[in-house]
Design a protein around this motif. Structure first.
Motif, PDB file in Angstrom:
ATOM      1  N   VAL A 124       9.206  -3.827  -7.450  1.00 12.08           N
ATOM      2  CA  VAL A 124       8.986  -4.140  -6.028  1.00 12.08           C
ATOM      3  C   VAL A 124       8.451  -2.918  -5.287  1.00 12.08           C
ATOM      4  O   VAL A 124       7.588  -3.023  -4.414  1.00 12.08           O
ATOM      5  N   VAL A 125       8.951  -1.759  -5.648  1.00 13.66           N
ATOM      6  CA  VAL A 125       8.484  -0.544  -4.976  1.00 13.66           C
ATOM      7  C   VAL A 125       7.229  -0.004  -5.647  1.00 13.66           C
ATOM      8  O   VAL A 125       6.287   0.442  -4.972  1.00 13.66           O
ATOM      9  N   GLY A 126       7.200  -0.069  -6.964  1.00 16.63           N
ATOM     10  CA  GLY A 126       6.143   0.619  -7.705  1.00 16.63           C
ATOM     11  C   GLY A 126       4.788  -0.058  -7.607  1.00 16.63           C
ATOM     12  O   GLY A 126       3.769   0.617  -7.458  1.00 16.63           O
ATOM     13  N   VAL A 127       4.771  -1.399  -7.648  1.00 14.01           N
ATOM     14  CA  VAL A 127       3.485  -2.083  -7.648  1.00 14.01           C
ATOM     15  C   VAL A 127       2.712  -1.841  -6.343  1.00 14.01           C
ATOM     16  O   VAL A 127       1.555  -1.434  -6.376  1.00 14.01           O
ATOM     17  N   PRO A 128       3.347  -2.026  -5.191  1.00 14.02           N
ATOM     18  CA  PRO A 128       2.592  -1.711  -3.966  1.00 14.02           C
ATOM     19  C   PRO A 128       2.206  -0.237  -3.872  1.00 14.02           C
ATOM     20  O   PRO A 128       1.142   0.090  -3.335  1.00 14.02           O
ATOM     21  N   ALA A 129       3.058   0.626  -4.401  1.00 10.91           N
ATOM     22  CA  ALA A 129       2.728   2.054  -4.331  1.00 10.91           C
ATOM     23  C   ALA A 129       1.585   2.404  -5.267  1.00 10.91           C
ATOM     24  O   ALA A 129       0.802   3.311  -4.981  1.00 10.91           O
ATOM     25  N   ALA A 130       1.457   1.658  -6.362  1.00 11.93           N
ATOM     26  CA  ALA A 130       0.449   2.017  -7.359  1.00 11.93           C
ATOM     27  C   ALA A 130      -0.903   1.393  -7.049  1.00 11.93           C
ATOM     28  O   ALA A 130      -1.941   1.989  -7.349  1.00 11.93           O
ATOM     29  N   VAL A 131      -0.896   0.182  -6.471  1.00 12.36           N
ATOM     30  CA  VAL A 131      -2.179  -0.480  -6.191  1.00 12.36           C
ATOM     31  C   VAL A 131      -2.678  -0.009  -4.827  1.00 12.36           C
ATOM     32  O   VAL A 131      -2.024  -0.245  -3.811  1.00 12.36           O
ATOM     33  N   VAL A 133      -4.966  -0.928  -2.736  1.00  7.81           N
ATOM     34  CA  VAL A 133      -5.251  -1.898  -1.674  1.00  7.81           C
ATOM     35  C   VAL A 133      -3.953  -2.306  -0.983  1.00  7.81           C
ATOM     36  O   VAL A 133      -3.849  -2.298   0.255  1.00  7.81           O
ATOM     37  N   ILE A 134      -2.943  -2.624  -1.808  1.00 10.41           N
ATOM     38  CA  ILE A 134      -1.654  -3.041  -1.222  1.00 10.41           C
ATOM     39  C   ILE A 134      -1.018  -1.876  -0.475  1.00 10.41           C
ATOM     40  O   ILE A 134      -0.466  -2.038   0.613  1.00 10.41           O
ATOM     41  N   ARG A 135      -1.131  -0.684  -1.074  1.00  3.79           N
ATOM     42  CA  ARG A 135      -0.507   0.473  -0.439  1.00  3.79           C
ATOM     43  C   ARG A 135      -1.084   0.695   0.954  1.00  3.79           C
ATOM     44  O   ARG A 135      -0.360   0.883   1.931  1.00  3.79           O
ATOM     45  N   VAL A 138       0.172  -1.906   3.373  1.00  7.18           N
ATOM     46  CA  VAL A 138       1.559  -1.677   3.784  1.00  7.18           C
ATOM     47  C   VAL A 138       1.629  -0.543   4.795  1.00  7.18           C
ATOM     48  O   VAL A 138       2.289  -0.642   5.837  1.00  7.18           O
ATOM     49  N   ILE A 139       0.885   0.530   4.512  1.00  5.04           N
ATOM     50  CA  ILE A 139       0.910   1.677   5.435  1.00  5.04           C
ATOM     51  C   ILE A 139       0.327   1.277   6.784  1.00  5.04           C
ATOM     52  O   ILE A 139       0.858   1.631   7.839  1.00  5.04           O
ATOM     53  N   ALA A 140      -0.755   0.504   6.737  1.00  6.98           N
ATOM     54  CA  ALA A 140      -1.388   0.102   7.995  1.00  6.98           C
ATOM     55  C   ALA A 140      -0.435  -0.733   8.835  1.00  6.98           C
ATOM     56  O   ALA A 140      -0.322  -0.530  10.049  1.00  6.98           O
ATOM     57  N   TRP A 141       0.264  -1.679   8.199  1.00  9.33           N
ATOM     58  CA  TRP A 141       1.191  -2.510   8.964  1.00  9.33           C
ATOM     59  C   TRP A 141       2.393  -1.692   9.422  1.00  9.33           C
ATOM     60  O   TRP A 141       2.934  -1.944  10.509  1.00  9.33           O
TER      61      TRP A 141
END
Lengths: 312, 287
Positions: A124-131, A133-135, A138-141
């Motif tokens: 849950v933490v690693g996938v958004p941090a690694a990809v 586009v998702i990262r 998430v940061i933008a939101w």
């Protein structure tokens, strides 16, 4: 946010900074009283009128008072705790997120073995941090959440709005390629013009580069759009879509040009350099007939004869 | 030096699918969104320092124009090289020759007057895409050359007067004017001419005052000043168009290769097409 917590005594004892807080606090107490009286009277009278059609008017009056006073008390309580409710409302997204995450964690830890728990958390933490586009999303939101609080700090700290101290309604925020865009509904006492003079301070408070204000609705001056810029896109190279419209292998087509041969200063005769500034001949520099390198100035026949005659 | 190409008799483009009635892509705004400009029915004044990127914007409009169906270009370029690549595609290409420029402007004014008569006869006030009339885009690079440098004083004044007529008349009859210059102050362009341009694009300037001259009085005081554009950021500009507030934009860049590729392609699709029967010369047909 600290502004909403009542600090009556500090406000009374110290100087100019807390005067507003005291005033806000006083107005809150007064508002609560007014709300109590208004609600109690209105509800009581209504209840009494309704009750009078069933019972004797005096009994109806007593019933009205019995109904009105608790309603007034409820209204009084609501107004008194309004600053706390407001605070909760401001942080509702964060509160909900925290509750969701904690509940999820507790449930997960309670129902799965440790290895699986850690694995799920890592995913849950690693996938958004690694990809990337998702990262970035998430940061933008996350910045959108932050910036709404920062804007509120701006309004509360240095944009003193009105006597009752009501803050503008900070509505939806969403990311843009350069930062965030926040919609704000102004309360009485503020206008877009007032804010335009403070854009630099707002930018500082929002940790941004610049802030821009635009009206979000043509027919309502209170509805504004804040564009918060953190990144610069205007330095990028912008290609033209016309290039995609064409076939670059098209045959070369150009009309032949008569290329002049007088491409250096000594090749052009002195009198022909008559660039007329304001219509008068500007042959200010009578060039020597032989130049520094000794080459004879060629009488250039390729100089534009027609132009020369026009210029003089 | 003045390179003139006679108006091509077969100048009706049928290959390209664009239209001058389409919005023209000119770049991106400060939020990364594309910026489109409706050039038809509008006159645009482009100004700013040398090397600010004016010709990039001019070439975007030119490149769109040559790929448009039923569009004629009239190009004025005293510097020859900025609009030179399009010279074969233009109905008139005027180099540093103010006489020729005055002649062409006179012809354009006749066309404009004839078109209004036609519109009057058809009980209309404005040209529409379905009318089948060509759009004649007049593009002037370095307007100051024609209004202050070339020719005699009366010639310059006549040029300015004719251009003022074209700018004020051409809007509704499909003859927009795009003019670029470095500093459109009153001594370069009469203020009465400058104020007729509805859209303004201010590339980098050195002072608040210069920016105000381009965008209009008062914008610099509100924070819209082209003097805060970085000198290294070529193509960045303030565009005052739809919306009524200057927007920061970055004009799309066409390299020399791109420009010549577009010009070659446009020439390829325009020239070999057969002349429509009955159309003898372009200008009379346009009228």
């Amino acid at each position: 946010m600290s502004k909403s917590s009542p600090r009556r005594f500090a406000g009374k004892s110290t100087g100019t900074v807390t005067v507003i807080e005291a005033r806000v606090h006083r107005s809150s107490a007064r508002n609560a009283r007014v709300a109590f009286i208004l609600t109690a009277v209105v509800v009581g009278v209504l209840a009494a009128v309704v009750a009078a059609s069933y019972w004797h008017p005096i009994v109806a009056l007593i019933v009205g008072a019995l109904v009105g006073v608790p309603c007034g008390a409820a209204a009084w309580l609501l107004v008194r705790i309004w600053p706390v409710l407001r605070l909760l409302w401001w942080w509702i997204t964060e509160v909900l997120l925290a509750v969701l995450l904690l509940t999820g964690w507790v449930q997960l830890a309670g129902h799965t073995p440790m290895v699986v728990t850690l694995l799920v958390v890592a995913l849950v933490v690693g996938v958004p941090a690694a990809v990337p586009v998702i990262r970035r999303q998430v940061i933008a939101w996350a910045w959108c959440l932050v910036v709404r609080h920062r804007l509120r700090v701006c309004f509360a700290q240095f944009i003193i709005a009105n006597q009752s101290g009501s803050l503008p309604l900070i509505l939806w925020a969403r990311p843009t390629p350069v930062g965030e865009r926040v919609w704000v509904y102004l309360r009485p006492g503020l206008s877009a013009k007032d804010l335009e003079g403070r854009l630099d301070k707002i930018a500082v408070t929002c940790h941004a580069s610049t802030v821009l204000i635009e009206r979000a609705a043509e027919n309502n001056a209170a509805y504004l759009r804040f564009d918060i810029k953190r990144r610069e896109v205007l330095t990028a190279h912008v290609g033209s879509p016309l290039v995609d419209q064409i076939d670059p292998t098209a045959p070369v087509s150009a009309s032949p040009l008569t290329v002049p041969t007088a491409l250096d200063l000594p090749d052009v005769d002195a009198p022909t350099i008559t660039l007329p500034a304001q219509g008068k001949p500007a042959g200010k520099k009578p060039a020597p007939t032989t130049s520094a390198n000794g080459s004879k100035p060629a009488a250039s026949s390729s100089a534009p004869e027609d132009d020369v005659s026009d210029w003089i | 030096m003045s390179t003139t190409v006679p108006a091509p008799v077969a100048g009706v483009p049928v290959g390209p699918g664009l239209s001058m009635f389409d919005p023209i892509f000119i770049g991106i705004d400060e939020f990364g969104q594309p910026v489109y400009l409706d050039v038809i029915y509008r006159n645009i004044l482009i100004a700013g320092e040398p090397g600010g990127g004016k010709s990039g914007l001019v070439n975007n409009i030119c490149g769109h124009g040559v790929l448009c169906d039923n569009t004629r270009l009239v190009l004025f370029d005293a510097k020859l090289v900025e609009l030179g690549p399009w010279r074969d595609l233009a109905d008139a290409f005027i180099g540093p020759d103010i006489d020729q420029g005055i002649d062409v402007l006179r012809r354009l004014l006749v066309v404009a007057t004839n078109r209004y008569t036609w519109l009057l006869a058809n009980r209309r006030r404005k040209l529409a895409p379905g009318d089948g009339m060509s759009v004649i885009v007049t593009i002037i690079d370095e307007l100051a050359m024609y209004s202050t440098v070339l020719g005699t004083k009366p010639q310059q004044e006549e040029f300015s007067a004719l251009l003022r007529g074209l700018v004020s008349l051409g809007r509704a009859c499909g003859m927009p004017v795009v003019a670029a210059t470095q500093r459109p102050s009153w001594d370069i362009i009469p203020a009465s001419l400058r104020d007729l341009f509805g859209y303004r694009a201010a590339f980098r300037c050195t002072s608040l005052n210069s920016s105000n001259i381009i965008l209009g009085q008062g914008w610099a005081e509100q924070g819209y000043t082209a003097s805060d554009i970085s000198p290294t950021n070529q193509g960045a500009a303030y565009l005052l168009a739809e919306g009524g507030v200057p927007r920061r934009i970055k004009a799309a860049y066409l390299s020399d290769t791109d420009i010549y590729n577009i010009a070659d392609y446009a020439a390829w699709t325009r020239r070999p097409t057969s002349t429509p029967a009955g159309d003898t010369t372009g200008w009379e047909m346009a009228a």
